[in-house]
Write a protein that holds these residues in place. Structure first.
Motif, mmCIF file in Angstrom:
data_model
loop_
_atom_site.group_PDB
_atom_site.id
_atom_site.type_symbol
_atom_site.label_atom_id
_atom_site.label_comp_id
_atom_site.label_asym_id
_atom_site.label_seq_id
_atom_site.Cartn_x
_atom_site.Cartn_y
_atom_site.Cartn_z
ATOM 1 N N UNK A 196 0.798 -1.497 0.213
ATOM 2 C CA UNK A 196 0.285 0.325 0.031
ATOM 3 C C UNK A 196 0.872 1.254 -0.030
ATOM 4 N N UNK A 197 2.025 1.583 0.872
ATOM 5 C CA UNK A 197 3.093 2.411 0.856
ATOM 6 C C UNK A 197 3.527 2.355 -1.206
ATOM 7 N N UNK A 198 3.820 1.724 -1.639
ATOM 8 C CA UNK A 198 3.874 1.639 -2.870
ATOM 9 C C UNK A 198 2.828 2.224 -4.263
ATOM 10 N N UNK A 199 1.982 2.037 -3.849
ATOM 11 C CA UNK A 199 1.041 2.381 -4.641
ATOM 12 C C UNK A 199 0.116 1.159 -5.369
ATOM 13 N N UNK A 200 1.091 -0.322 -4.460
ATOM 14 C CA UNK A 200 0.393 -1.306 -5.909
ATOM 15 C C UNK A 200 -0.704 -1.332 -5.721
ATOM 16 N N UNK A 201 -1.770 -2.463 -6.730
ATOM 17 C CA UNK A 201 -2.892 -2.415 -6.683
ATOM 18 C C UNK A 201 -2.928 -4.274 -6.172
ATOM 19 N N UNK A 202 -4.318 -4.601 -5.562
ATOM 20 C CA UNK A 202 -4.566 -5.275 -4.573
ATOM 21 C C UNK A 202 -5.405 -6.201 -5.750
ATOM 22 N N UNK A 203 -5.652 -7.613 -6.222
ATOM 23 C CA UNK A 203 -6.676 -7.561 -7.191
ATOM 24 C C UNK A 203 -7.671 -7.633 -6.299
ATOM 25 N N UNK A 204 -8.963 -7.909 -5.947
ATOM 26 C CA UNK A 204 -10.080 -7.488 -5.499
ATOM 27 C C UNK A 204 -10.289 -6.062 -4.716
ATOM 28 N N UNK A 205 -9.457 -5.178 -4.901
ATOM 29 C CA UNK A 205 -9.528 -3.452 -3.636
ATOM 30 C C UNK A 205 -9.296 -2.891 -5.748
ATOM 31 N N UNK A 206 -8.224 -2.373 -5.621
ATOM 32 C CA UNK A 206 -7.726 -1.847 -7.456
ATOM 33 C C UNK A 206 -8.444 -1.951 -8.365
ATOM 34 N N UNK A 207 -8.145 -3.439 -8.093
ATOM 35 C CA UNK A 207 -8.150 -3.825 -9.832
ATOM 36 C C UNK A 207 -9.659 -4.932 -9.945
ATOM 37 N N UNK A 208 -10.587 -4.882 -10.257
ATOM 38 C CA UNK A 208 -11.935 -5.698 -10.230
ATOM 39 C C UNK A 208 -12.677 -6.142 -11.497
ATOM 40 N N UNK A 209 -13.470 -7.170 -11.326
ATOM 41 C CA UNK A 209 -14.394 -6.502 -12.857
ATOM 42 C C UNK A 209 -14.761 -5.345 -13.148
ATOM 43 N N UNK A 210 -15.145 -4.488 -12.351
ATOM 44 C CA UNK A 210 -15.721 -3.224 -12.586
ATOM 45 C C UNK A 210 -14.478 -2.220 -12.445
ATOM 46 N N UNK A 211 -13.421 -2.287 -11.970
ATOM 47 C CA UNK A 211 -12.623 -0.745 -12.298
ATOM 48 C C UNK A 211 -11.157 -1.818 -12.948
ATOM 49 N N UNK A 212 -11.476 -0.825 -14.690
ATOM 50 C CA UNK A 212 -10.142 -1.191 -15.622
ATOM 51 C C UNK A 212 -8.910 -1.193 -15.383
ATOM 52 N N UNK A 213 -7.888 -0.874 -15.301
ATOM 53 C CA UNK A 213 -6.686 -0.483 -16.266
ATOM 54 C C UNK A 213 -6.226 0.816 -16.383
ATOM 55 N N UNK A 214 -6.890 1.401 -16.786
ATOM 56 C CA UNK A 214 -7.061 3.030 -17.205
ATOM 57 C C UNK A 214 -7.519 3.719 -15.862
ATOM 58 N N UNK A 215 -8.051 3.087 -14.944
ATOM 59 C CA UNK A 215 -8.714 3.699 -14.113
ATOM 60 C C UNK A 215 -8.204 3.169 -12.646
ATOM 61 N N UNK A 216 -7.475 2.495 -12.947
ATOM 62 C CA UNK A 216 -6.694 1.735 -11.308
ATOM 63 C C UNK A 216 -5.183 2.584 -12.125
ATOM 64 N N UNK A 217 -5.031 3.219 -13.295
ATOM 65 C CA UNK A 217 -3.340 3.433 -13.338
ATOM 66 C C UNK A 217 -2.461 2.364 -13.858
ATOM 67 N N UNK A 218 -3.353 1.274 -14.419
ATOM 68 C CA UNK A 218 -2.030 0.119 -14.581
ATOM 69 C C UNK A 218 -1.955 0.384 -16.139
ATOM 70 N N UNK A 219 -2.052 1.323 -16.944
ATOM 71 C CA UNK A 219 -2.162 1.585 -18.885
ATOM 72 C C UNK A 219 -0.678 1.494 -18.735
ATOM 73 N N UNK A 220 0.233 1.417 -18.002
ATOM 74 C CA UNK A 220 1.798 0.876 -18.431
ATOM 75 C C UNK A 220 1.596 -0.680 -18.464
#
Length: 368
Positions: free
Chosen positions: A236-260
């Motif tokens: 969390x200090x690094x801002x790394x996503x955890x599936x089910x929280x920052x990434x889900x079936x309703x949260x896309x990579x674009x929304x989660x800043x994972x477009x890279x």
């Protein structure tokens, strides 16, 4: 043992965790250690020295056969063409509408073999999706209990591996197949803490003995065993996503800043059309970091407000042992016009907690 615990899958290192006094909790269908000496002490050990984690609950899958890498590349988001055999890549398995089935690491062994490490609860879904798309001659094998996963993380992690005669001098996101006491182990320069570190994939039957050897080498260096509690505060200090929280079936990579982690120039991948459309128009919400200005700790799924108006919700929240304050990741409406330095309020069970919007990471990374 209660009925719920008896139904959970167990790590090959469980007996050692019990002997070390670990507390346990269910995670992704597995019973895993949360902490031994306390989350703050374990977190600090990783930031300042070294910590040894058992994360054998993580999934493992092998894609083999002529065109295996091509199959993975046309299905998952990132571009395997950017890396060479002996390198690993963070990537995403998406739905046609751009939602995230899982985020995972892909290890490119050769054109005809890719080894995948998905999240524990999502392994079957990833394997099933790839199997359905596989051409004749390419097999997707769930090897969840074929290998353990041990993470050695922290500024002194290379010293630990050196004592065991394992390779340490490799680039970030590279891996090497090695031998430890005549037994095969894959050593990867990867991790989920933001520190210099390694993830080791031994055979399942060898995992407990290797864990003990790593811990014996780490302890004189100021290291200790670390559980999933510290793993969560570190990521969390690094801002790394955890599936089910920052990434889900309703949260896309674009929304989660994972477009890279999306190979936008590739001709195809699951969710490509939907993600390209969202990227072109801009997401209606986006992940930000929140740092508490007052006393209190935000947790997941708490309302975030500006002048009393709801602008989003937290997706993860914890106490930061490094910053000594509460931090959170939150999915916030882009229409709110928030940026680093903006002030918001998190509703912590009816109490207003003032927070500052920040761009993660909350602390500097030392992965490279």
């Amino acid at each position: 043992m209660d009925q719920q615990s008896s139904q959970l899958r167990q790590s090959p290192v469980r007996d050692q965790h019990v002997a070390l006094g670990a507390t346990f909790a269910p995670f992704g269908g597995w019973e895993m250690p949360v902490s031994y000496a306390g989350v703050v002490a374990e977190h600090t050990s990783v930031r300042e020295a070294v910590g040894v984690f058992d994360v054998s609950h993580l999934g493992k899958a092998a894609v083999r056969g002529p065109g295996a890498a091509e199959l993975v590349n046309r299905c998952l988001t990132n571009d395997l063409g950017r890396i060479s055999p002996g390198q690993a890549q963070y990537t995403l398995c998406c739905t046609p509408d751009g939602g995230v089935v899982d985020d995972l690491i892909a290890y490119l062994v050769s054109d005809d073999e890719v080894f995948l490490v998905p999240n524990a609860a999502n392994t079957a879904a990833v394997c099933d999706a790839l199997s359905a798309a596989a051409p004749a001659g390419v097999t997707v094998t769930d090897e969840h209990t074929g290998h353990g996963v041990l993470a050695v993380q922290g500024p002194r992690s290379a010293e630990v591996l050196a004592q065991l005669g394992l390779p340490q001098d490799m680039d970030y996101m590279a891996f090497a197949d090695a031998q430890w006491q005549g037994r095969a182990v894959r050593v990867c320069r990867t991790g989920y803490t933001g520190e210099h570190g390694y993830e080791l994939l031994p055979r399942w039957a060898d995992t407990a003995e290797l864990f003990a050897a790593l811990l014996a080498a780490a302890e004189p260096l100021g290291g200790q065993p670390c559980g999933l509690g510290a793993r969560d505060t570190l990521r969390t200090e690094m801002g790394y996503p955890l599936h089910g929280h920052e990434l889900t079936a309703d949260i896309t990579p674009v929304q989660a800043r994972a477009g890279w982690a999306v190979g936008w120039g590739k001709p195809e991948f699951w969710g490509k059309q939907a993600l390209e459309a969202e990227k072109a128009t801009g997401p209606v919400r986006r992940t930000w970091g929140l740092r508490a200005s007052g006393r209190g700790v935000p947790r997941a799924d708490m309302p975030v407000l500006v002048d009393g108006v709801l602008v989003g919700r937290t997706t993860s929240g914890t106490f930061s042992p490094t910053l000594r304050t509460g931090i959170a990741l939150a999915l916030l409406d882009t229409a709110a016009g928030l940026s680093p330095g903006s002030q918001v309020v998190v509703d912590v069970r009816g109490r207003s907690l003032p927070c500052e919007v920040v761009a993660p990471p909350f602390v500097p990374a030392h992965t490279r």
